[in-house]
Each structure stands twice: as structure tokens, then as C-alpha cells.
Design an enzyme around this catalytic site. Structure first.
Site, PDB file in Angstrom:
ATOM      1  N   ASP A   1       0.818  -1.222   0.000  1.00  0.00           N
ATOM      2  CA  ASP A   1       0.000   0.000   0.000  1.00  0.00           C
ATOM      3  C   ASP A   1       0.845   1.263   0.000  1.00  0.00           C
ATOM      4  OD1 ASP A   1       0.870  -0.753   2.588  1.00  0.00           O
ATOM      5  OD2 ASP A   1      -0.514   0.684   3.479  1.00  0.00           O
ATOM      6  N   GLU A   2       0.210   2.343  -0.446  1.00  0.00           N
ATOM      7  CA  GLU A   2       0.729   3.702  -0.305  1.00  0.00           C
ATOM      8  C   GLU A   2       2.190   3.872  -0.710  1.00  0.00           C
ATOM      9  OE1 GLU A   2      -2.064   5.230   3.345  1.00  0.00           O
ATOM     10  OE2 GLU A   2      -0.260   4.140   3.889  1.00  0.00           O
ATOM     11  N   VAL A   3       2.501   3.483  -1.941  1.00  0.00           N
ATOM     12  CA  VAL A   3       3.872   3.664  -2.414  1.00  0.00           C
ATOM     13  C   VAL A   3       4.001   5.067  -2.999  1.00  0.00           C
ATOM     14  CG1 VAL A   3       5.676   2.753  -3.909  1.00  0.00           C
ATOM     15  CG2 VAL A   3       3.957   1.204  -2.936  1.00  0.00           C
TER      16      VAL A   3
END
Ligand SMILES: *[C@@H]1O[C@H](CO)[C@@H](O)[C@H](O)[C@H]1NC(C)=O
Ligand SMILES: *[C@@H]1O[C@H](CO)[C@@H](O)[C@H](O)[C@H]1NC(C)=O
Ligand SMILES: *[C@@H]1O[C@H](CO)[C@@H](O)[C@H](O)[C@H]1NC(C)=O
Length: 390
Positions: A322-324
Site C-alpha cells: 500500500d501507499e507507495v
């Protein structure tokens, strides 16, 4: 909407009608009566049915019997005189447990059958389940059925329950990276989960802030990445203890090692793993997500996840994803060159997908299934529908 409100009101009405119906979660089918049986703590016993597949020596149930005895009567057991004279039909001095399928030494899984029936009437007080996991849920229900009069006498009413969970995965996530939690707090949480019939402890072990998981393959990760390598870590022994404590309560441990983002704490222990961010034509001294352009990265991940695959017995590992944040990748000339070579254009989602896909293949090769966050699906990574034969 009206239907669910009505159902909720009925539940509330039922819950306040008598203390014995204060059950949580509410069973699929329940019938109670005003007929009550007295329970004398000194003589009351949990017993295995003669034809139960689980018998004395079954760790999961032996320990559960002890736990529920302590929970129910722990502080009172020896304050009452022995009620030998008072034995009569309105007394219940045992709960008989009959498990159909053996399996006291196994781990619960996504496919575990947790059904049970609980029958308390003049003829019997019987807990019947397919598996030990179902028996655990039934014991919890039984413990919630017992109530006490103002004089301190214990009672259980005539009751019929058939129950099974609505969802096979009932999870709670704890993040032990941003905020280190002592082992005792984790164990307490597992107890509370069991009271609520939760069955998955999603252990978000590491993140940007700290790396408390003590890896035996890469001890530098913890030495350099934990808040304090002497006090704020989980040793191999701690992890074993969590897994066994959870197992005894019918709870799976789903370990999450989130990459390629959320990994700043991995950097100090594994030089070269994270992407150096650039400011103009020079490295700025800060780091971004895992570097997806280097073969070394995948070699490291192969070795690391081999360890993780053996330490955590559950079929599933959580691999994050997630959330790269692409800012650092965009700034780095080596990453830009790799993007070009791979023909990814300006689409950093393709680079992210390349990394995740390679990681998923590594973990699949170890015979594990995986769980990932939503973005991985949104970015169209090919996720296999891995399923263990139940
Ligand atoms: C249990 O029995 C008591 C007394 O017999 C009664 O007051 C109470 O309402 C009963 N509870 C339920 C859930 O039937
Ligand atoms: C458990 O309950 C579900 C729902 O009623 C049912 O479909 C399933 O067959 C039951 N399994 C067992 C082993 O009783
Ligand atoms: C990485 O491995 C691939 C495949 O084995 C190889 O083609 C490539 O040259 C390697 N890259 C580097 C930088 O070593």
C-alpha cells in the site's frame, strides 16, 4: 433499513430481558427458557464425552477448560461450602464436550469449521462441535450464559443454541511498529479477541517507524531498525509464544511485512535495499521505497521471506503493497534508466507492479498464500487466487 433497525431493537430487548441472554456475538439460533439450573463452582466440571475425538491431553481444550473455570469461578471457588446435600435435578455439575474430528495439535485456518451446538436441558448439558475450534466458540458462549443472583449463586438457564460464524475471517490488526506493544499487551488482546470470537490476529509487525521483529537471518534489521534493540523487539521466543497463545484460542496469526513502501526502518540494517532519493543530480541523503531495480533486492527478499514462511505457520502472509510514494523513484536516475529498459514509460504503477509481482512469485514458491492491500488490485497486479486444500 427498517428491517435491520427492528432486528436491532429486538436484540436490545432480548439483551435486557434477562442477564442470561447478554450474548455476544448473537448466535444464529437460540432458544432460552425461564427454567434455571444451579451451578456449584466446587463440583462443576468440564468433561470430554466418551466418544469425543478430543480427550484429556488435548492442549486446546484442556487449557480452555482451565481458563473458563478461572474466568467463571476463579475468585469464588473456595468460599462456598461443598454442596453435597443440595444435589438435585435442578443442578448442573458438568458441561460435556463432544468433538467429532480430531485435531488438537493443529493450527486454525481460513477453512476451519467453527460450528457448534449447545444444549442445556433436564437430560443433558452438551457442547457438540465438528472441531476443537468450534468447541472453543461454544465454551465462550457457555461462559456468557452463566449468571449470578444478587446472593451470589451461579445459574444457567435451559438453553438451545446452534451457531456458526457469519464470516470465516474475523480479524483485528495491531501495529507494533509505530507504537511498540509489550508482549503482555499482545497476549491480553488475544484474550479479548477470543471473548469476541475473533479468529485472525493481523500482526502489522514492521513499518517506517521501527523494525521490532528479530530476524535470525538478518539480525541487523532489528539491531539498527528497532526503537531499542534491548527492550523494544520481539524475539523468536516471543513470536512463538504469540503464535501458540493465539492457537490455543483458535486465532490465526497473519503476519504482515509491508513492502515496497512503509520500509524506512529496514534501511539501516540492509544497506542498498532502499532507493536513494535525488535532489537534482545528487543524492539528497534521504531514502524512499525498496529499490525495485536491483537484483540484490529480490535476493534479499527471497532469503528474508523464506525465514518468515517458516516462522509463521499460517498459510497466508500479508505482503502489504500500500501507499507507495513515487516521488523518490522519479528522482533517481538508476530507476529512470530501469524504467526505460523495461519499457514502463512514465507509469510508475508499472514499476510497482513489477516489484509486487516478483515478490508474489517468490512467496508463492514457498507454498504460501498471500494477502495484499487494495492498491495492489487497483494497480492491476496479477494476484493468484491461491487457496489451500481444506
Ligand atoms: C433465566 O431464568 C431466570 C429465572 O428463572 C429468568 O428470570 C430469566 O429471565 C431467564 N433468562 C432467560 C434468558 O430466559
Ligand atoms: C456449519 O454451518 C453452516 C451453516 O449452517 C453449514 O453450511 C455447514 O454445513 C456446517 N458445517 C458443519 C460441519 O456442520
Ligand atoms: C539481474 O538479473 C537479470 C536476470 O538474471 C540479468 O539479466 C541482469 O543483467 C541482472 N542485472 C544486474 C544489474 O546484475
Amino acid at each position: 433499513m427498517a428491517g435491520s433497525t427492528l432486528r436491532f431493537s429486538l436484540l436490545l430487548a432480548a439483551a435486557f430481558a434477562g442477564r442470561a441472554t447478554a450474548l455476544w456475538p448473537w448466535p444464529q439460533y437460540i432458544q432460552t427458557s425461564e427454567l434455571r439450573y444451579t451451578i456449584f463452582p466446587q463440583s462443576f466440571q468440564f468433561q470430554y464425552h466418551l466418544s469425543s475425538a478430543a480427550q484429556v491431553g488435548c492442549s486446546v481444550l484442556d487449557e480452555a477448560f482451565q481458563r473458563y473455570r478461572d474466568l467463571l469461578f476463579g475468585s469464588v471457588a473456595f468460599r462456598f461450602p461443598h454442596p453435597i446435600e443440595k444435589r438435585h435435578t435442578s443442578e448442573k455439575n458438568s458441561l460435556v464436550v463432544l468433538v467429532v474430528t480430531p485435531g488438537c495439535d493443529q493450527f486454525p485456518s481460513l477453512g476451519s469449521v467453527e460450528n457448534y451446538t449447545l444444549t442445556i436441558n433436564d437430560e443433558q448439558s452438551l457442547l457438540l462441535s465438528e472441531t476443537v475450534w468450534g468447541a472453543l466458540r461454544g465454551l465462550e458462549t457457555f461462559s456468557q450464559l452463566i449468571w449470578r443472583s444478587p446472593e451470589g449463586t451461579f445459574y444457567v438457564n435451559k438453553t438451545d443454541i446452534e451457531d456458526f460464524p457469519r464470516f470465516p475471517h474475523r480479524g483485528l490488526l495491531l501495529d507494533t511498529s509505530r507504537h511498540y506493544l509489550p508482549l503482555a499487551s499482545i497476549l491480553d488482546t488475544l484474550d479479548v479477541m477470543a471473548y469476541n470470537k475473533f479468529n485472525v490476529f493481523h500482526w502489522h509487525l514492521v513499518d517506517d517507524s521501527s523494525f521490532p521483529y528479530e530476524s535470525f537471518t538478518f539480525p541487523e534489521l532489528t539491531k539498527k531498525g528497532s526503537y531499542n534493540p534491548a527492550t523494544h523487539i520481539y524475539t523468536a521466543q516471543d513470536v512463538k509464544e504469540v503464535i501458540e497463545y493465539a492457537r490455543l484460542r483458535g486465532i490465526r496469526v497473519l503476519a504482515e511485512f509491508d513492502t515496497p513502501g512503509h520500509t524506512l526502518s529496514w534501511g539501516p540494517g540492509v544497506p542498498g535495499l532502499l532507493t536513494p532519493c535525488y535532489s537534482g543530480s545528487h543524492p539528497s541523503g534521504t531514502f524512499g521505497p525498496v529499490n525495485p531495480a536491483l537484483n540484490n533486492t529480490y535476493e534479499f527478499m527471497s532469503t528474508f521471506f523464506l525465514e518468515i514462511s517458516t516462522v509463521f505457520p499460517d498459510f497466508y502472509l500479508h505482503l502489504g503493497g500500500d501507499e507507495v510514494d513515487f516521488t523518490c523513484w522519479k528522482s533517481n536516475p538508476d530507476i529512470q534508466a530501469f524504467m526505460k529498459k523495461k519499457g514502463f514509460g512514465d507509469d510508475f504503477k508499472k514499476l510497482e507492479s513489477f516489484y509486487i509481482q516478483t515478490l508474489l512469485d517468490i512467496v508463492s514458491a514457498y507454498g504460501k498464500g498471500y494477502v495484499v492491500w487494495q492498491e495492489v488490485f487497483d494497480n492491476k497486479v496479477k494476484v493468484a487466487l491461491s487457496r489451500r486444500p481444506w
